[in-house]
Design a protein around this motif. Sequence first.
Motif, mmCIF file in Angstrom:
data_model
loop_
_atom_site.group_PDB
_atom_site.id
_atom_site.type_symbol
_atom_site.label_atom_id
_atom_site.label_comp_id
_atom_site.label_asym_id
_atom_site.label_seq_id
_atom_site.Cartn_x
_atom_site.Cartn_y
_atom_site.Cartn_z
ATOM 1 N N PHE A 124 -26.249 0.083 32.431
ATOM 2 C CA PHE A 124 -25.166 0.292 31.483
ATOM 3 C C PHE A 124 -25.753 0.616 30.112
ATOM 4 C CE2 PHE A 124 -23.184 -2.061 34.854
ATOM 5 C CZ PHE A 124 -21.959 -1.418 34.988
ATOM 6 N N LEU A 125 -25.289 1.716 29.536
ATOM 7 C CA LEU A 125 -25.859 2.170 28.271
ATOM 8 C C LEU A 125 -25.047 1.671 27.087
ATOM 9 C CD1 LEU A 125 -26.560 5.909 29.156
ATOM 10 C CD2 LEU A 125 -27.836 3.866 29.835
ATOM 11 N N ALA A 126 -25.706 1.691 25.946
ATOM 12 C CA ALA A 126 -25.016 1.304 24.711
ATOM 13 C C ALA A 126 -24.421 2.553 24.061
ATOM 14 C CB ALA A 126 -25.999 0.644 23.754
ATOM 15 N N GLU A 127 -23.338 2.370 23.339
ATOM 16 C CA GLU A 127 -22.777 3.445 22.525
ATOM 17 C C GLU A 127 -21.963 2.821 21.408
ATOM 18 O OE1 GLU A 127 -19.327 5.749 23.648
ATOM 19 O OE2 GLU A 127 -19.313 4.808 25.626
ATOM 20 N N THR A 128 -21.196 3.639 20.707
ATOM 21 C CA THR A 128 -20.336 3.064 19.680
ATOM 22 C C THR A 128 -19.114 2.483 20.375
ATOM 23 O OG1 THR A 128 -19.272 5.196 19.375
ATOM 24 C CG2 THR A 128 -21.040 4.633 17.857
ATOM 25 N N TYR A 129 -18.665 1.332 19.890
ATOM 26 C CA TYR A 129 -17.584 0.629 20.566
ATOM 27 C C TYR A 129 -16.371 1.530 20.768
ATOM 28 C CZ TYR A 129 -14.454 -3.104 21.922
ATOM 29 O OH TYR A 129 -13.588 -3.893 22.628
ATOM 30 N N LEU A 182 -22.087 10.074 12.066
ATOM 31 C CA LEU A 182 -22.142 11.242 11.194
ATOM 32 C C LEU A 182 -21.736 10.900 9.764
ATOM 33 C CD1 LEU A 182 -20.404 13.773 13.597
ATOM 34 C CD2 LEU A 182 -22.841 13.658 13.052
ATOM 35 N N LYS A 183 -21.264 9.663 9.562
ATOM 36 C CA LYS A 183 -20.663 9.372 8.268
ATOM 37 C C LYS A 183 -21.160 8.071 7.659
ATOM 38 C CE LYS A 183 -17.789 10.091 5.001
ATOM 39 N NZ LYS A 183 -17.897 11.255 4.143
ATOM 40 N N SER A 184 -21.123 7.008 8.446
ATOM 41 C CA SER A 184 -21.390 5.695 7.865
ATOM 42 C C SER A 184 -22.416 4.926 8.692
ATOM 43 C CB SER A 184 -20.085 4.906 7.797
ATOM 44 O OG SER A 184 -20.363 3.546 7.568
ATOM 45 N N PRO A 185 -23.667 4.868 8.242
ATOM 46 C CA PRO A 185 -24.707 4.162 8.994
ATOM 47 C C PRO A 185 -24.326 2.702 9.251
ATOM 48 C CG PRO A 185 -25.658 5.379 7.152
ATOM 49 C CD PRO A 185 -24.179 5.479 7.006
ATOM 50 N N LYS A 186 -23.646 2.099 8.290
ATOM 51 C CA LYS A 186 -23.285 0.693 8.417
ATOM 52 C C LYS A 186 -22.268 0.483 9.533
ATOM 53 C CE LYS A 186 -22.390 -2.767 4.901
ATOM 54 N NZ LYS A 186 -21.841 -2.853 3.528
ATOM 55 N N GLU A 187 -21.224 1.300 9.499
ATOM 56 C CA GLU A 187 -20.174 1.197 10.504
ATOM 57 C C GLU A 187 -20.735 1.555 11.884
ATOM 58 O OE1 GLU A 187 -17.323 -0.058 10.518
ATOM 59 O OE2 GLU A 187 -16.344 0.767 12.291
ATOM 60 N N PHE A 188 -21.620 2.533 11.915
ATOM 61 C CA PHE A 188 -22.282 2.941 13.156
ATOM 62 C C PHE A 188 -22.985 1.738 13.788
ATOM 63 C CE2 PHE A 188 -26.151 5.226 14.997
ATOM 64 C CZ PHE A 188 -25.501 5.591 16.163
ATOM 65 N N LYS A 189 -23.763 1.071 12.963
ATOM 66 C CA LYS A 189 -24.523 -0.080 13.429
ATOM 67 C C LYS A 189 -23.588 -1.192 13.920
ATOM 68 C CE LYS A 189 -28.666 -2.346 11.731
ATOM 69 N NZ LYS A 189 -29.538 -2.520 10.561
ATOM 70 N N ASN A 190 -22.549 -1.464 13.153
ATOM 71 C CA ASN A 190 -21.590 -2.499 13.542
ATOM 72 C C ASN A 190 -20.973 -2.212 14.906
ATOM 73 O OD1 ASN A 190 -21.930 -3.974 11.241
ATOM 74 N ND2 ASN A 190 -20.185 -3.040 10.162
#
Lengths: 439, 400
Positions: free
Chosen positions: B103-108, B115-123
């Motif tokens: 199972f791979l990881a991705e954005t929730y 493409l926009k917010s590194p912080k939100e991406f990480k969260n």
Amino acid sequence: MKVLMFGWEFPPHIAGGLGTACYGLTKGLAKHDVEVLFVMPSASGDEDESAVKIINASDISVADVWSKADISRLDSFLSKVSFFKVSSGLVPYIDPEMFSSMVEGQEKRSRYEEYEQFKIHYGGKYKFSGKYGANLMEEVQRYAMVASAIALENDFDVIHAHDWLTYAAGIAAKRISGKPLVIHVHATSFDRASDNAIDPRVFALEKMGMEAADKIMAVSNLTRNIVINKYGIDPSKVVAVHNAVDFNEFKQMEVKRGVDDKIVTFLGRITYQKGPEYFIEAAYKVLQKCPNVRFVMAGNGDLMNRSIRRVAKLGIADKFHFTGFLRGDDVKKMFAYSDVYIMPSVSEPFGISPLEAMKSNVPSIISKQSGVAEVLDYAIKTDFWDIDAMADAIYGLLNYPALASMSARCGVEEVNNLKWENAALKMIDVYQEAIDNLK
Amino acid sequence: MEKSLCLYFQVHQPDRLRLYRFFDIGNDSQYFDEFANRTILKRVAQRCYLPMNELIYELIQKHGKNFKVAFSISGAALEQFEQYAPEVLESFKKLASTKCVEFLAETYSHSLASLKSPKEFKNQVKEHSAAIKKHFGVKPKTFRNTELIYSDAIGEAVADMGFTTMLTEGAKHILGWKSPNFLYTNAINPKLKLLLKNFNLSDDIAFRFSDRSNPNWPLTSDRYAAWLAEGAANDDIINLFMDYETFGEHQNASTGIFEFMRALPDAVLANTELKFCTPSEAAAKHQPVAPLHVPYAISWADEERDTSAWLGNELQNEAFEKLYSLEKGVMAAKDEELLADFRKLQESDHFYYMCTKFFSDGAVHKYFNPYDTPYEAFINYMNVLSDFALRVEKKTSKKK
């Protein structure tokens, strides 16, 4: 007095202001005991018939009327029908040569044979879609055919035709009955498109109607001038009869406003004529100064997508909303939501919606290029192209309560005095003149 | 040297918006069309998720460790499974228990946050990894960004989060003469290995399988295995990445797609040197051949293989900018409902619906689109966003 009136739409089935105006003026006439036979294509049966008797053109069988008529009457019909040749190119359902042979008669065939042939091909009921569509020209002509049948069957004193769609019908009825024709100009080709994009077929029909008419009513002096200058009509024939507005059933709507921001509303078709782009640019200017405003463009039209793109490009889409086409209660709801109403029309023969806005206590900004500007003192008037003045006016109405409350209070009074009964009196005078002139 | 075949499937379902009118702004904060979302999910579950999971389970039973696949299931899809079709979640858990599935990881929320917010991406990546751990008991090691979106900078951020392998598109304009059938590395941080999608062979299944105008129709497992062997002749890995909904939904059961997949492992194992493996195994097994330079973001979408399907016109850009302008407020509000809606509004699908590239990839766009025009999609989304902005404002002003 009895009026045979040709329209194209009637509430509740309307695509524009024409239907609303027809409804109001027939009611106004009824108050003065004028009878109206309103002919429209595709009446669907749920129109308000309290003031008018509606004849559905789709229900009139051309053949029925003719079979009742004796041959001599048919003779006279066929001789009177010859005007169709004027626009024979516009009659797609009939070959012009066949048509003229039928009308003028050929030695080898009797009139009756011609009639029989005519009945086979063109008898029976014509089905009208009643919408502005691709075969509009065809419908206009078919409507005129039916008009002559109706004119044969009914008694009336004067014929009243609204806008170019029904001019051909009006002319047909006039030829058949010999009664005077009054045409009512709600809008001209020059209001629908810019000067170099005029549809020559529509222009020709309009000019034909205006020339054939005994009297012409225009909804404003602005329109009267267009009729005189652009169509070359004798000024003495043209009378400005300003529209009114019917608020008998008007109920202010109670709404729960979800937003605290002030709301500035544009309500109408999103087309070149209505000047939507000036509204967008003015909105952008206002938003630079005060962020607590929302702008609403209610309606649809061929410039809608372009408007949406422009709003997105300016980066104000979170403050600028599109609702799509609104009808019935949603229109009232929209007015109840609004703090300022704006009509930046590039060319507006009359423009009834600011009156509705003002009736709802909404201060209005209208363009000087609108007919309604001639009858309103308490609306703010700017040139349609002057987005700075427009932005100023919006800003003023939003930020100076004295200005807004005065506009609202005096606006209601002013609008209450614009009654269809009064407009109807003027119309009756016009009818009478047309009848007298013909005697 | 052994050659590898990586099968990876993307599982995602968007939270479609209801018709949200101007008059609703400030009055009604229920944004989603639950009826449509439930109906569609149940349909796809019946046609695709359940039968295909069952088929994969049977194949794993039959071939043991010789058949492996990878999934990336978005958080949005996981939530919908829990809510509307828990049996689908159970069948994925059953697959997880075989240990032949990665199972791979991705954005929730299957978002474009990278493409926009590194912080939100990480969260969002953290949130997703936690959800995968919760449901399937493993912490993902391989990362796959929404729609395979990738750039050097995104790769670097992904490496910083501790992932060692990432999947992306074998985009022609990036590769040039190079083959996608090798292991590459990120240009900034060589510790991150890249697996590139072989789009020709992937699309033979995903898009062309049932196309009767294709001279190769009907495609049999044997013929396809021969193509795979040919493709891998001088190369290391073949990566077949596609939407999971390909099986039974985009290519419905009557096309024979299930029979094709049922026979594929046998055909591959018997006639080629390829071994099925998961992305992390493939990355460990092979040597990277070169760093891959991707200065501008690529994706697996459309002919352009860039991000223009989501951020290609002024409507999309405006909606995207306005959405992320609210990020600060949402984070400051610390309100769970607000955050959940913020995540759902970030789903890339909302922006996809506003795409105006109708001509070349129109068919694909239309298939996935609940709106008649991109303009309607934009208006609806902006109305929702306006209400959402009011809520954010209210919450944050209370805090002050």
